[in-house]
Design an enzyme around this catalytic site. Structure first.
Site, mmCIF file in Angstrom:
data_model
loop_
_atom_site.group_PDB
_atom_site.id
_atom_site.type_symbol
_atom_site.label_atom_id
_atom_site.label_comp_id
_atom_site.label_asym_id
_atom_site.label_seq_id
_atom_site.Cartn_x
_atom_site.Cartn_y
_atom_site.Cartn_z
ATOM 1 N N ASP A 1 -2.879 -50.511 4.223
ATOM 2 C CA ASP A 1 -2.603 -51.837 3.990
ATOM 3 C C ASP A 1 -1.439 -51.999 4.953
ATOM 4 O OD1 ASP A 1 -2.236 -54.413 2.598
ATOM 5 O OD2 ASP A 1 -0.424 -53.765 1.399
ATOM 6 N N ASP B 1 1.149 -55.446 5.089
ATOM 7 C CA ASP B 1 2.269 -56.005 4.504
ATOM 8 C C ASP B 1 2.820 -55.123 3.391
ATOM 9 O OD1 ASP B 1 2.573 -59.504 5.397
ATOM 10 O OD2 ASP B 1 0.493 -58.189 5.463
#
Length: 215
Positions: A8, A10
């Site tokens: 991922d 953020d």
């Protein structure tokens, strides 16, 4: 046998919360509302525009003002999406170790392409990702499995030979849906209201380099 590690963006690779929070607070100022403190913004930063609009304005999808506020928020964020964003401690060291082990790495994020396509090249990664799949690359976002399958295909690895690292429940759900090993990034944007122990990650780590013990 693990062939690739997907992340991922953020709250996992990059600390984007201050730029996201600044965009929210500029929008709140325009509306004559008080700014949100960073301590309130950080835990929900992974939830993107929807979570931040909910925090600042107390509304969600379905409210007549939501889409307009979301558009304005994204415009504010676009003006300063890389001002304070930085990589988390240990990320580049991990990436170099992955390269030394001949493992490819990539990104699967719910962040829209309009930001990802410019933010990722602006970040000082030790080596560039082999693949970047954004929240709108395939028309759906995590926890739908399609972005994960697309990334695995592009990176040339069967999903069962991939690890996915993320800091949100939808990350773990998406990884499990396609048979990837899942790793929870405890340094990410996890709030006191979250229940990460119930998400079912295969592993939880407190620092990126701890992943090396799992490989």
């Amino acid at each position: 046998m693990i062939k690739a590690v997907l992340f991922d963006l953020d709250g996992t690779l990059a600390d984007t919360a201050r730029d996201l929070g600044a965009a929210l607070n500029r929008l709140l100022a325009e509306e004559g509302l008080p700014a949100q403190p960073f301590d309130a913004i950080r835990p929900i930063a992974s939830h993107g525009a929807r979570g931040l609009i909910r925090l600042g304005f107390g509304i969600d999808l379905g409210h007549p003002d939501f889409n307009t506020l979301r558009t304005r928020f994204l415009d504010h964020y676009e003006a300063s999406f890389a001002d304070q964003t930085c990589l988390f401690d240990g990320i580049n060291e991990l990436i170099l170790q992955l390269a030394a082990r001949d493992l490819r790495w990539g990104i699967v994020t719910n962040k829209p392409m309009r930001f990802t396509d410019r933010l990722v090249p602006a970040l000082p990664f030790a080596t560039p990702p082999a693949v970047v799949v954004s929240g709108d690359t395939v028309g759906v976002a995590k926890p739908d499995p399609k972005p994960m399958l697309h990334a695995a295909e592009l990176i040339g690895a069967d999903p069962s030979c991939c690890i996915y690292v993320g800091d949100a429940e939808r990350d773990i759900q998406a990884g499990h849906a396609v048979g990837m090993k899942t790793v929870l990034a405890n340094w990410g944007y996890i709030s006191d209201l979250d229940t990460p122990h119930d998400w079912g990650a295969d592993l939880a780590i407190d620092h990126p380099l701890q992943l090396l013990n799992y490989l």
